[in-house]
Design an enzyme around this catalytic site. Sequence first.
Site, PDB file in Angstrom:
ATOM      1  N   ASP A  30       0.682  -1.251   0.054  1.00  0.00           N
ATOM      2  CA  ASP A  30      -0.075   0.052   0.097  1.00  0.00           C
ATOM      3  C   ASP A  30       1.000   1.125  -0.045  1.00  0.00           C
ATOM      4  O   ASP A  30       1.644   1.625   0.970  1.00  0.00           O
ATOM      5  CB  ASP A  30      -0.900   0.035   1.126  1.00  0.00           C
ATOM      6  CG  ASP A  30      -2.246   0.603   0.778  1.00  0.00           C
ATOM      7  OD1 ASP A  30      -1.926   1.932   0.557  1.00  0.00           O
ATOM      8  OD2 ASP A  30      -3.113   0.482   1.095  1.00  0.00           O
ATOM      9  N   SER A  53      -6.828   4.144  -1.396  1.00  0.00           N
ATOM     10  CA  SER A  53      -6.867   2.583  -1.272  1.00  0.00           C
ATOM     11  C   SER A  53      -8.119   1.916  -1.560  1.00  0.00           C
ATOM     12  O   SER A  53      -8.200   0.683  -1.883  1.00  0.00           O
ATOM     13  CB  SER A  53      -6.473   2.103  -0.083  1.00  0.00           C
ATOM     14  OG  SER A  53      -4.851   2.630   0.200  1.00  0.00           O
ATOM     15  N   ASP A  98     -10.320  -3.284   6.465  1.00  0.00           N
ATOM     16  CA  ASP A  98      -9.447  -1.906   6.045  1.00  0.00           C
ATOM     17  C   ASP A  98      -9.815  -2.019   4.350  1.00  0.00           C
ATOM     18  O   ASP A  98     -10.037  -3.175   3.653  1.00  0.00           O
ATOM     19  CB  ASP A  98      -8.127  -1.612   6.156  1.00  0.00           C
ATOM     20  CG  ASP A  98      -7.816  -0.504   6.346  1.00  0.00           C
ATOM     21  OD1 ASP A  98      -8.422   0.601   6.200  1.00  0.00           O
ATOM     22  OD2 ASP A  98      -6.613  -0.195   5.773  1.00  0.00           O
ATOM     23  N   THR A 120      -8.292  -1.964   1.404  1.00  0.00           N
ATOM     24  CA  THR A 120      -7.699  -2.911   0.510  1.00  0.00           C
ATOM     25  C   THR A 120      -8.196  -4.445   0.443  1.00  0.00           C
ATOM     26  O   THR A 120      -8.798  -4.740  -0.452  1.00  0.00           O
ATOM     27  CB  THR A 120      -6.334  -2.912   0.705  1.00  0.00           C
ATOM     28  OG1 THR A 120      -5.623  -1.647   0.266  1.00  0.00           O
ATOM     29  CG2 THR A 120      -5.603  -3.744  -0.429  1.00  0.00           C
ATOM     30  N   ARG A 152     -15.839   3.145   2.781  1.00  0.00           N
ATOM     31  CA  ARG A 152     -14.747   2.323   3.313  1.00  0.00           C
ATOM     32  C   ARG A 152     -14.690   2.203   4.722  1.00  0.00           C
ATOM     33  O   ARG A 152     -14.391   1.291   5.483  1.00  0.00           O
ATOM     34  CB  ARG A 152     -13.504   2.600   2.840  1.00  0.00           C
ATOM     35  CG  ARG A 152     -13.038   4.041   3.279  1.00  0.00           C
ATOM     36  CD  ARG A 152     -11.559   4.556   2.548  1.00  0.00           C
ATOM     37  NE  ARG A 152     -10.705   3.951   3.370  1.00  0.00           N
ATOM     38  CZ  ARG A 152      -9.322   3.886   3.104  1.00  0.00           C
ATOM     39  NH1 ARG A 152      -8.910   4.597   1.995  1.00  0.00           N
ATOM     40  NH2 ARG A 152      -8.583   3.331   3.894  1.00  0.00           N
ATOM     41  N   GLU A 179      -1.386  -8.145   1.812  1.00  0.00           N
ATOM     42  CA  GLU A 179      -1.295  -6.553   1.644  1.00  0.00           C
ATOM     43  C   GLU A 179      -0.330  -6.320   2.863  1.00  0.00           C
ATOM     44  O   GLU A 179      -0.548  -6.462   4.032  1.00  0.00           O
ATOM     45  CB  GLU A 179      -2.471  -5.776   1.889  1.00  0.00           C
ATOM     46  CG  GLU A 179      -2.348  -4.198   1.883  1.00  0.00           C
ATOM     47  CD  GLU A 179      -3.564  -3.406   2.520  1.00  0.00           C
ATOM     48  OE1 GLU A 179      -3.427  -2.259   2.209  1.00  0.00           O
ATOM     49  OE2 GLU A 179      -4.068  -3.983   3.303  1.00  0.00           O
ATOM     50  N   ASP A 212       2.122   2.432   3.706  1.00  0.00           N
ATOM     51  CA  ASP A 212       1.209   3.520   3.431  1.00  0.00           C
ATOM     52  C   ASP A 212       0.894   4.442   4.756  1.00  0.00           C
ATOM     53  O   ASP A 212       1.265   5.605   4.931  1.00  0.00           O
ATOM     54  CB  ASP A 212       0.055   3.271   2.939  1.00  0.00           C
ATOM     55  CG  ASP A 212      -1.065   4.363   2.742  1.00  0.00           C
ATOM     56  OD1 ASP A 212      -1.208   5.129   1.800  1.00  0.00           O
ATOM     57  OD2 ASP A 212      -2.002   4.283   3.730  1.00  0.00           O
ATOM     58  N   LYS A 213       0.540   3.404   5.737  1.00  0.00           N
ATOM     59  CA  LYS A 213       0.235   4.176   6.997  1.00  0.00           C
ATOM     60  C   LYS A 213       1.097   4.900   7.643  1.00  0.00           C
ATOM     61  O   LYS A 213       1.001   6.008   8.381  1.00  0.00           O
ATOM     62  CB  LYS A 213      -0.766   3.017   7.845  1.00  0.00           C
ATOM     63  CG  LYS A 213      -1.909   2.677   7.322  1.00  0.00           C
ATOM     64  CD  LYS A 213      -2.581   1.653   8.266  1.00  0.00           C
ATOM     65  CE  LYS A 213      -3.829   1.040   7.575  1.00  0.00           C
ATOM     66  NZ  LYS A 213      -4.842   1.592   7.151  1.00  0.00           N
ATOM     67  N   HIS A 225       1.592   8.133   6.035  1.00  0.00           N
ATOM     68  CA  HIS A 225       0.605   9.325   6.438  1.00  0.00           C
ATOM     69  C   HIS A 225       1.192   9.967   7.627  1.00  0.00           C
ATOM     70  O   HIS A 225       0.856  11.271   7.954  1.00  0.00           O
ATOM     71  CB  HIS A 225      -0.612   8.464   6.441  1.00  0.00           C
ATOM     72  CG  HIS A 225      -1.524   8.395   5.439  1.00  0.00           C
ATOM     73  ND1 HIS A 225      -1.784   9.411   4.475  1.00  0.00           N
ATOM     74  CD2 HIS A 225      -2.083   7.149   4.829  1.00  0.00           C
ATOM     75  CE1 HIS A 225      -2.280   9.096   3.611  1.00  0.00           C
ATOM     76  NE2 HIS A 225      -2.440   7.698   3.624  1.00  0.00           N
ATOM     77  N   ASP A 275      -0.822   0.429  -4.810  1.00  0.00           N
ATOM     78  CA  ASP A 275      -2.332   1.096  -5.236  1.00  0.00           C
ATOM     79  C   ASP A 275      -2.234   2.333  -5.568  1.00  0.00           C
ATOM     80  O   ASP A 275      -2.999   2.599  -6.546  1.00  0.00           O
ATOM     81  CB  ASP A 275      -3.392   0.641  -4.063  1.00  0.00           C
ATOM     82  CG  ASP A 275      -2.647   1.221  -2.906  1.00  0.00           C
ATOM     83  OD1 ASP A 275      -1.665   1.588  -2.635  1.00  0.00           O
ATOM     84  OD2 ASP A 275      -3.586   1.020  -1.856  1.00  0.00           O
ATOM     85  N   HIS A 276      -1.285   3.072  -5.137  1.00  0.00           N
ATOM     86  CA  HIS A 276      -1.146   4.712  -5.272  1.00  0.00           C
ATOM     87  C   HIS A 276       0.016   4.994  -4.781  1.00  0.00           C
ATOM     88  O   HIS A 276       0.949   4.101  -4.217  1.00  0.00           O
ATOM     89  CB  HIS A 276      -2.214   5.305  -4.812  1.00  0.00           C
ATOM     90  CG  HIS A 276      -2.315   5.010  -3.075  1.00  0.00           C
ATOM     91  ND1 HIS A 276      -1.332   5.679  -2.238  1.00  0.00           N
ATOM     92  CD2 HIS A 276      -3.345   4.437  -2.374  1.00  0.00           C
ATOM     93  CE1 HIS A 276      -1.924   5.333  -0.930  1.00  0.00           C
ATOM     94  NE2 HIS A 276      -2.880   4.450  -1.129  1.00  0.00           N
ATOM     95  N   HIS A 284      -2.037  11.166  -0.116  1.00  0.00           N
ATOM     96  CA  HIS A 284      -1.342  10.533  -1.437  1.00  0.00           C
ATOM     97  C   HIS A 284      -0.971  11.354  -2.166  1.00  0.00           C
ATOM     98  O   HIS A 284      -1.186  12.526  -2.366  1.00  0.00           O
ATOM     99  CB  HIS A 284      -2.559   9.491  -1.813  1.00  0.00           C
ATOM    100  CG  HIS A 284      -3.067   8.457  -0.770  1.00  0.00           C
ATOM    101  ND1 HIS A 284      -4.227   7.867  -1.044  1.00  0.00           N
ATOM    102  CD2 HIS A 284      -2.715   8.221   0.376  1.00  0.00           C
ATOM    103  CE1 HIS A 284      -4.538   7.161   0.217  1.00  0.00           C
ATOM    104  NE2 HIS A 284      -3.601   7.020   1.009  1.00  0.00           N
TER     105      HIS A 284
END
Lengths: 470, 470
Positions: B44, B95, B147, B149, B160, B335, B340-341, B344, B382-383, B434
């Site tokens: 992610d 995501s 979550d 994904t 989501r 995943e 990602d987290k 962030h 994913d991004h 993102h």
Amino acid sequence: MTRMSRLSVLLYLACALSLPAVVAAQDADNTRESPRNVILIIGDGMDDHQITIARNYLKGAAGTLQLDAMPMRGAVQVLTIEDKVGGKPLYVADSANTASSIATGVVTSRGRISTTAGSDEPVPTIVELASAAGYRTGLVSTASVTDATPAAFASQINFRLCENPAVMHEVSYSDIPLGNCIDHLKANGGGGSIAEQLVESPLHVILGGGQKHFAPQAEGKSRSVLALAQDNGFATATSADQLQQADFNKKLLGLFAPSTLPVRMRGQNGREAESPEVSLLHQVHDYLGEVTLPEVMRCEPNPEFGNTPTLKAMTDTAIAHLSANNSRGFFLMVESASIDKASHQRRPCGSIGEVQQLEEALQSALDFSREQPNTLVIVTADHTQAAQLVPQESLYADFPIPIYTPGKIARIQTPEGSVMAVNYATNNFAMEEHTGANVPLFANEVGRDIIPPFIQQPQLFGIMTRHLGL
Amino acid sequence: MTRMSRLSVLLYLACALSLPAVVAAQDADNTRESPRNVILIIGDGMDDHQITIARNYLKGAAGTLQLDAMPMRGAVQVLTIEDKVGGKPLYVADSANTASSIATGVVTSRGRISTTAGSDEPVPTIVELASAAGYRTGLVSTASVTDATPAAFASQINFRLCENPAVMHEVSYSDIPLGNCIDHLKANGGGGSIAEQLVESPLHVILGGGQKHFAPQAEGKSRSVLALAQDNGFATATSADQLQQADFNKKLLGLFAPSTLPVRMRGQNGREAESPEVSLLHQVHDYLGEVTLPEVMRCEPNPEFGNTPTLKAMTDTAIAHLSANNSRGFFLMVESASIDKASHQRRPCGSIGEVQQLEEALQSALDFSREQPNTLVIVTADHTQAAQLVPQESLYADFPIPIYTPGKIARIQTPEGSVMAVNYATNNFAMEEHTGANVPLFANEVGRDIIPPFIQQPQLFGIMTRHLGL
């Protein structure tokens, strides 16, 4: 050769070329006679953000660039070291050490042009090796032809800014001394400035910007570097018309602007990325007040571009000169330089237009590679850059507080009717920093069969020299 | 079949598989009987900056990750639209919509889980289709299994954050209402919350975090969602030991933390990226005063990680459960969520450790693909994400003025003895945004032969379903 082993060879060729065996057999005959060429296209700073930003604007979010249609795509690990023998890694490069890696296969330090870190030894470049083996060679750039990327392919010096003989003793900017190249003066056994080395190199075609670097008097001569070029057999051109009409039987030095060529596109009324403006109340507390983002803008043609030759026009002329009556082949490096330079200046429309220029030059290279199938076409970037494609509406827009970039942002109206936000926030200086991720790599069918999906940047040198049998 | 056409088929197979014809013929016999599997690994937010940052730390600037050794590497164009029928493109994804693209082949809007933009129609996922065709299916994540994904692979809902039955009427954060899923209540003909949909799905293995989402009472029932899972035949596990000992003959729901699993690594003493501190004089004028950058730090093991199962341990268990006594094959999504987290949260060491976890899980997948050669292994992101690898020493360090990021920066001591600087500067909020560039794609040999070098994200659905013959 037995029937069986011939079949095996055909099978191998068919698979390697992903072609039916019969076609492969025909090609084997053709390619033995055809010239071997390398066209290396460098998008300076052209990382995946730059590519996606350009794609969104030029083709739409679901569109496809010429780059995206290339049959081979991979990644390149960029390597940089400190400027000393046995220096440790640095994680962010500049265009001097990266171009030196590609041109020579050697890892070096920032600012160096095809010389070794710490020990300052010159390293042979692919232009020298190819020329010595009977290939023609050429360099095309939208920067000054003495700028780091083209320079590294045909000169060796310790500092990239020693572009002409007038600055060898000291390069400065606003009276701040930035370095010198005294050890590389001809009087000290060196090759002289980059401009002098270029006009004394075996290059057949040199096209780009940088007139001002050819005006100073050559070291130890009473003539300018430009006059020296003419003495050395270069025809010279300074306009698109002269470029078109250049004599195929002479070497060609085309310089179309005093320094970097103007970029093709700019922001509306010349606008760049700008700082969001916050209200007084917001300065009291992060959760209070309001933020005003820069107004949405269009990209527009840059009026300064005028009759500047396009990168495609320069590439077409270079290919024509290099391939005319040439059964051996050639090496050509083509740089779209201002993807990077516009990004340093926080001008996303500038970068977009220069990716478009690269796309057109690539089309020319691919068209030529269909005429001469032994042409290896590679596109890559030298390093990644500051621009980030960020959300036009924050992911956290439901929170009732002002959310905005701490850097500078441009909000661009795309032709497909959406708004694309591009953020620049690597530093507070007049110019953004480079960044350090691995860079994209693309190749045509010839490249697909010889380039692994992940390579170190200096390996590009070996891939190209092997294709030329050097 | 004539001899000649048999030869043609062999030739085709040999080329498609890049193998000599004889080996291809042998394999054709083997693969007819061997199970067909897909292992999809999603990092992610794992863009080229995240990969390069992790490579520099884990392997050195010139090192090679397991990812880098994959035989196929390409890029994926991420597509997102506004939340309305015929909505325009958005240039940055989340995501939810990206996982929905991969799981269903449909482009949708941010926040949606496998439902259509604007019209809110559920779209069949690869887990449903594969299960219906007799394949086993599984999901593994270091996030809550509810979550975005993992959710998108086995549930359909408009928002989501409706992860459990208690929040269907209103999701809020600090009393700020963020949305609801009333239309997807079972009472309204929907499938209920994500947790409920997961335990009622055909999934065979579900492993990750998110205990808190299975504790609330299921809609219209007097039992918790977890009890509902047990009713539906799931064995449950909440520790690494229980994971190891799980009964191969039952379905398995393993939940190893209340929410997201702890990350493996953190900054020294829990440090994150921090703001540079400027002197008072610098606040008078940009060219004056001094800046103090955050101190260099090491990465260290995160003490909260403790006995949390690794992503590799969960992946190994999932593969064992999915493949045991299974001649048909399976689909497994794995995943590594906190690349990602942690980004962030401006925690580069956190992201590095989670790339390492992904690498280990990938090794398990590749080992298994050697046992069962009809296993397609794909790794993608994913991004793209906020972290930027920037120069530890500015490119403009010769200018005698303070140069620093306007955002937050971490300076990390790498094991090879250099300092790596990571910048976060997409916004001023508690969480970074993102970004919108195309993302990397990797595949094993099986994938190399069927995946073009550049694809749109929803094409991944077709590539995987075709491999399974769906």
